[in-house]
Enzyme design. Structure first.
Site, mmCIF file in Angstrom:
data_model
loop_
_atom_site.group_PDB
_atom_site.id
_atom_site.type_symbol
_atom_site.label_atom_id
_atom_site.label_comp_id
_atom_site.label_asym_id
_atom_site.label_seq_id
_atom_site.Cartn_x
_atom_site.Cartn_y
_atom_site.Cartn_z
ATOM 1 N N GLU A 129 47.750 40.276 49.076
ATOM 2 C CA GLU A 129 46.930 40.343 48.026
ATOM 3 C C GLU A 129 46.005 39.115 47.740
ATOM 4 O O GLU A 129 46.504 38.229 47.313
ATOM 5 C CB GLU A 129 47.885 40.498 46.672
ATOM 6 C CG GLU A 129 48.612 41.937 46.763
ATOM 7 C CD GLU A 129 49.013 42.166 45.368
ATOM 8 O OE1 GLU A 129 48.896 43.538 45.096
ATOM 9 O OE2 GLU A 129 49.217 41.637 44.360
ATOM 10 N N SER A 172 41.998 45.835 44.135
ATOM 11 C CA SER A 172 41.185 46.798 44.086
ATOM 12 C C SER A 172 41.224 48.148 45.075
ATOM 13 O O SER A 172 40.142 48.581 45.490
ATOM 14 C CB SER A 172 39.698 46.289 44.224
ATOM 15 O OG SER A 172 39.702 45.332 42.754
ATOM 16 N N HIS A 215 54.488 37.725 42.748
ATOM 17 C CA HIS A 215 53.095 38.117 42.316
ATOM 18 C C HIS A 215 52.195 37.135 42.003
ATOM 19 O O HIS A 215 52.742 36.146 41.081
ATOM 20 C CB HIS A 215 53.053 39.622 41.451
ATOM 21 C CG HIS A 215 52.016 40.222 41.360
ATOM 22 N ND1 HIS A 215 50.535 39.614 40.492
ATOM 23 C CD2 HIS A 215 51.324 41.409 42.003
ATOM 24 C CE1 HIS A 215 49.654 40.293 40.738
ATOM 25 N NE2 HIS A 215 50.019 41.366 41.513
ATOM 26 N N GLU A 264 49.990 36.943 39.757
ATOM 27 C CA GLU A 264 49.850 36.620 38.626
ATOM 28 C C GLU A 264 51.227 35.925 37.923
ATOM 29 O O GLU A 264 51.073 35.080 36.789
ATOM 30 C CB GLU A 264 49.805 38.015 37.594
ATOM 31 C CG GLU A 264 48.397 38.584 37.875
ATOM 32 C CD GLU A 264 48.225 40.056 38.017
ATOM 33 O OE1 GLU A 264 49.205 40.770 37.486
ATOM 34 O OE2 GLU A 264 47.251 40.642 38.427
ATOM 35 N N GLY A 322 47.252 48.247 41.653
ATOM 36 C CA GLY A 322 47.537 48.037 40.452
ATOM 37 C C GLY A 322 46.559 49.059 39.423
ATOM 38 O O GLY A 322 47.312 50.239 39.289
ATOM 39 N N GLY A 323 45.528 48.661 39.131
ATOM 40 C CA GLY A 323 44.750 49.522 38.037
ATOM 41 C C GLY A 323 44.757 51.081 38.487
ATOM 42 O O GLY A 323 45.027 51.860 37.563
ATOM 43 N N GLY A 375 41.918 43.084 40.673
ATOM 44 C CA GLY A 375 41.279 43.710 39.484
ATOM 45 C C GLY A 375 39.980 43.339 39.219
ATOM 46 O O GLY A 375 39.083 43.330 38.262
ATOM 47 N N ASN A 402 51.766 49.132 40.919
ATOM 48 C CA ASN A 402 52.169 47.996 40.149
ATOM 49 C C ASN A 402 51.571 48.419 38.770
ATOM 50 O O ASN A 402 50.382 47.930 38.552
ATOM 51 C CB ASN A 402 51.905 46.738 40.651
ATOM 52 C CG ASN A 402 52.385 45.601 39.750
ATOM 53 O OD1 ASN A 402 52.940 45.723 38.776
ATOM 54 N ND2 ASN A 402 51.727 44.366 40.318
ATOM 55 N N TRP A 403 52.295 48.613 37.920
ATOM 56 C CA TRP A 403 51.847 49.051 36.330
ATOM 57 C C TRP A 403 51.483 47.783 35.632
ATOM 58 O O TRP A 403 50.809 47.679 34.615
ATOM 59 C CB TRP A 403 52.323 49.818 35.660
ATOM 60 C CG TRP A 403 53.001 51.185 36.231
ATOM 61 C CD1 TRP A 403 52.504 51.756 37.321
ATOM 62 C CD2 TRP A 403 53.604 52.471 35.399
ATOM 63 N NE1 TRP A 403 52.826 53.111 37.364
ATOM 64 C CE2 TRP A 403 53.481 53.492 36.419
ATOM 65 C CE3 TRP A 403 54.376 52.266 34.374
ATOM 66 C CZ2 TRP A 403 54.188 54.642 36.002
ATOM 67 C CZ3 TRP A 403 54.885 53.584 33.867
ATOM 68 C CH2 TRP A 403 54.894 54.859 34.503
ATOM 69 N N LYS A 404 51.913 46.610 36.097
ATOM 70 C CA LYS A 404 51.798 45.336 35.182
ATOM 71 C C LYS A 404 52.210 45.669 33.705
ATOM 72 O O LYS A 404 53.123 46.245 33.429
ATOM 73 C CB LYS A 404 50.274 44.903 35.600
ATOM 74 C CG LYS A 404 50.124 44.632 36.773
ATOM 75 C CD LYS A 404 48.719 44.027 37.150
ATOM 76 C CE LYS A 404 48.360 44.051 38.802
ATOM 77 N NZ LYS A 404 47.025 43.296 39.157
HETATM 78 P P1 13P Z 1 44.381 45.806 41.408
HETATM 79 O O1 13P Z 1 44.675 47.131 42.285
HETATM 80 O O2 13P Z 1 44.172 46.393 39.989
HETATM 81 O O3 13P Z 1 43.330 45.258 41.911
HETATM 82 O O4 13P Z 1 45.678 45.065 41.424
HETATM 83 C C1 13P Z 1 46.299 44.741 42.385
HETATM 84 C C2 13P Z 1 47.506 44.048 42.380
HETATM 85 O O5 13P Z 1 47.752 42.911 41.748
HETATM 86 C C3 13P Z 1 48.774 44.973 42.510
HETATM 87 O O6 13P Z 1 50.250 44.215 42.761
#
Ligand code: 13P
Length: 255
Positions: free
Chosen positions: A166, A213, A94, A96, A234-235, A172, A9-11
């Site tokens: 999640e 993470s 998600h 967020e 994510g990251g 993050g 997930n590149w956000k």
């Molecule tokens: P991180 O891997 O950056 O913690 O993000 C997880 C996430 O929200 C994937 O959707």
């Protein structure tokens, strides 16, 4: 047997030029990995170019959100059909989107139904806040989210979903859940809720990812847990060593 699924997930990261460079860089390595589904979820603007770059590969594509309506006066929104022109998957609910854009379980439920009606595979996100975690409310919160998100779906539809557990406190932060902790929420609460609402066969058929993470150095531990079927990353999905992360996942799943 559930096939593991690793999704990036590149956000809100990467311009079209950056996405092009990055996908050119990772696609061969990622495509060569067998035994796990691999999905990239770039921002909407990069979906067409990434689709083109992945056309000769088995790497699949996902969007990060979608509206439930077919079409209409919904400025800024993207319809299921528009997503379906480009993607196989769509991330829905998600944390967020829930936290910053007011998404609710009821809205996520409508989106899931719309996605399924268009042949898209939803990746449905659930997870508790740190406060809820510390107050031992995880089971109640995650079970409740799942019940409301799945309202009105039949067992067959539920087996088409990917659920992403999640925990918000792990996203993050560099503070990943333990595999035992995440595995127990996934096994007891998520599969338990599906088993109660449907039946045990349905609960065992659904793929459930962990997210929060996830890095190359902790993915093996998550994959080794029998209830965890992959990760929503994510990251770490924005870096070339995402390929390494997926390779480790493929090598350690079911261990
Ligand atoms: P991180 O891997 O950056 O913690 O993000 C997880 C996430 O929200 C994937 O959707």
């Amino acid at each position: 047997m559930r096939k593991p699924i690793l999704a990036g997930n590149w956000k809100m990261h990467m311009t079209i030029a950056e996405a092009t460079d990055f996908v050119r860089n990772i696609r061969r390595g990622l495509n060569d990995i067998r035994g796990v589904d691999r999905v990239l979820c770039p921002p909407f603007t990069s979906l067409p170019i990434v689709k083109e770059l992945l056309s000769a590969t088995q790497i699949e594509l996902g969007a990060q959100n979608m509206h439930w309506e077919e079409k209409g006066a919904y400025t800024g929104e993207i319809s299921p059909q528009m997503v379906q022109e480009l993607c196989q998957y769509v991330i829905l609910g998600h944390s967020e989107r829930r936290a910053y854009f007011g998404e609710t379980d009821e809205g996520v439920n409508r989106k899931i139904k719309a996605a399924l009606a268009h042949g898209l595979k939803p990746i449905v996100c659930v997870g508790e806040t740190e406060e809820q975690h510390d107050a031992d409310q995880t089971e109640q919160v995650v079970g409740g989210q799942l019940r409301d998100c799945l309202a009105g779906l039949n067992a067959h539809e539920v087996t088409q979903l990917v659920i992403a557990y999640e925990p918000i406190w792990a996203i993050g932060t560099g503070k990943a859940a333990t595999s035992a902790g995440a595995g127990s929420v996934i096994g007891l609460t998520i599969r338990g809720t599906i088993s109660t609402l449907y039946d045990e066969a349905t609960a065992q058929a659904v793929r459930v990812q962990y997210g929060g993470s996830v890095k190359p150095d902790n993915i093996a531990e998550f994959m080794a847990h029998p209830d965890i079927d992959g990760a929503l990353v994510g990251g770490a999905s924005l870096k070339p060593d995402f390929v390494e992360l997926v390779r480790i996942a493929a090598e350690t799943s079911g261990v």
